[in-house]
Write an enzyme that holds these catalytic residues in place. Structure first.
Site, PDB file in Angstrom:
ATOM      1  N   LYS A 155       0.841  -1.206   0.000  1.00  0.00           N
ATOM      2  CA  LYS A 155       0.000   0.000   0.000  1.00  0.00           C
ATOM      3  C   LYS A 155       0.876   1.256   0.000  1.00  0.00           C
ATOM      4  O   LYS A 155       0.585   2.214  -0.708  1.00  0.00           O
ATOM      5  CB  LYS A 155      -0.943  -0.020   1.204  1.00  0.00           C
ATOM      6  CG  LYS A 155      -2.090  -0.996   1.006  1.00  0.00           C
ATOM      7  CD  LYS A 155      -2.837  -1.335   2.283  1.00  0.00           C
ATOM      8  CE  LYS A 155      -3.818  -2.486   2.020  1.00  0.00           C
ATOM      9  NZ  LYS A 155      -4.441  -3.015   3.218  1.00  0.00           N
TER      10      LYS A 155
ATOM     11  N   GLN B  94      -5.276  -1.980   9.209  1.00  0.00           N
ATOM     12  CA  GLN B  94      -4.985  -3.281   8.601  1.00  0.00           C
ATOM     13  C   GLN B  94      -5.575  -4.405   9.465  1.00  0.00           C
ATOM     14  O   GLN B  94      -5.317  -4.476  10.661  1.00  0.00           O
ATOM     15  CB  GLN B  94      -3.467  -3.460   8.461  1.00  0.00           C
ATOM     16  CG  GLN B  94      -3.046  -4.731   7.758  1.00  0.00           C
ATOM     17  CD  GLN B  94      -3.522  -4.815   6.311  1.00  0.00           C
ATOM     18  OE1 GLN B  94      -3.433  -3.866   5.552  1.00  0.00           O
ATOM     19  NE2 GLN B  94      -4.050  -5.959   5.932  1.00  0.00           N
TER      20      GLN B  94
ATOM     21  N   ASP C  53     -11.526   2.032   2.930  1.00  0.00           N
ATOM     22  CA  ASP C  53     -11.758   0.594   2.758  1.00  0.00           C
ATOM     23  C   ASP C  53     -13.215   0.301   2.394  1.00  0.00           C
ATOM     24  O   ASP C  53     -13.539  -0.783   1.930  1.00  0.00           O
ATOM     25  CB  ASP C  53     -11.401  -0.167   4.051  1.00  0.00           C
ATOM     26  CG  ASP C  53     -10.044  -0.858   3.963  1.00  0.00           C
ATOM     27  OD1 ASP C  53      -9.608  -1.158   2.836  1.00  0.00           O
ATOM     28  OD2 ASP C  53      -9.432  -1.103   5.019  1.00  0.00           O
TER      29      ASP C  53
END
Length: 275
Positions: free
Chosen positions: A52, A96, A119
């Site tokens: 990322k 995460q 997300d």
């Protein structure tokens, strides 16, 4: 002969487009910044986080990285999220997953401002998707739609079957296919006569977490098959939920594992960050 849908190429295409868009935004004095929080040192999570960061660097998005120790308390994590929610310079926040067992994942995801939930997991964004309002969309399903569109696969009017009903892939996938005017059926572990249902599909999206579960007996001749799964087989080689060797000759198009859906998830995360 079947077409192998190249997720690496398509994700690169998207990142190149975003890089140009980001350059234009910067020329106007606008910036984007993604804050990534990782609790503990799970090796797979560390790989994702690094990927990322690299993608942010490529596209021109600033990234802030918070590597917190395993023993970080829920309160400490919530406090950090609250700080980042209030920071005008931060446009996206990503925690995460998975989190250590002592931290309530749902509570953490709810704490992220819906406006910074790149997300697409927050109930507000899930609700927006379900009623057709703009908002962040879960990255993997959004990536599948791009794979289909950029490979010339028509979704409108097609019989689409989604295998799996998770909040992260299955459910948003079904809603996105509906949004594209597909006729959608969702299957799961309690579905009866599964083969009969999947063999109706013009487009079959498989996200069930079972290695090589889907063989040619589940696939309609000429179908497009999208494999969201990722596993290691008995020889430690990466494979998906679909038995590629058996299913591919019966498809018009199919995604490989690796190199299919995987690269798209990060490309769509970047798309959510750039806006």
């Amino acid at each position: 002969m079947y077409q192998v849908i190249d997720g690496k190429r398509i994700s690169q295409e998207i990142k190149d487009e975003l890089k140009e868009k980001m350059a234009r935004l910067k020329a106007r004095g606008e910036n984007r910044c993604l804050a990534v929080i990782q609790v503990g040192a799970d090796p797979a999570s560390s790989v994702y986080v690094n990927n990322k960061k690299k993608a942010c660097e490529y596209v021109g998005i600033e990234s802030l990285s918070y590597g917190l120790p395993e023993e970080t308390t829920e309160e400490e994590l919530l406090k950090l999220i609250e700080e980042l929610n209030g920071k005008g310079s931060v446009s996206g926040i990503l925690v995460q997953l998975p989190l250590p067992g002592h931290i309530n994942e749902e509570k953490i995801l709810l704490a992220i401002s819906p406006d910074k939930d790149v997300d697409g997991f927050h109930p507000v964004n899930v609700g927006n998707l379900s009623i057709g309002r703009p908002g962040f969309v879960s990255c993997t399903p959004a990536g599948v739609i791009q794979l289909l569109k950029r490979s010339g696969v028509e979704i409108q009017g097609k019989e689409c079957v989604v295998l799996g009903r998770s909040n992260i892939v299955g459910k948003p996938m079904a809603m996105l296919l509906l949004r594209e005017n597909g006729t959608v059926t969702v299957c799961h572990s309690r579905t009866e006569n599964l083969r009969e249902v999947t063999r109706r599909a013009d487009i079959l999206v498989v996200a069930i977490g079972k290695p090589k579960f889907i063989d040619e007996s589940y696939v309609k001749e000429g179908a497009v098959v999208i494999d969201v799964g990722i596993h290691r087989d008995e020889n430690n080689k990466l494979c998906g939920d679909v038995d590629f060797e058996k299913a591919a000759p019966h498809c018009s198009a199919i995604t490989p594992v690796p190199g299919g859906v995987g690269p798209m998830t990060i490309a769509m995360l970047m798309s959510n960050c750039v806006g």
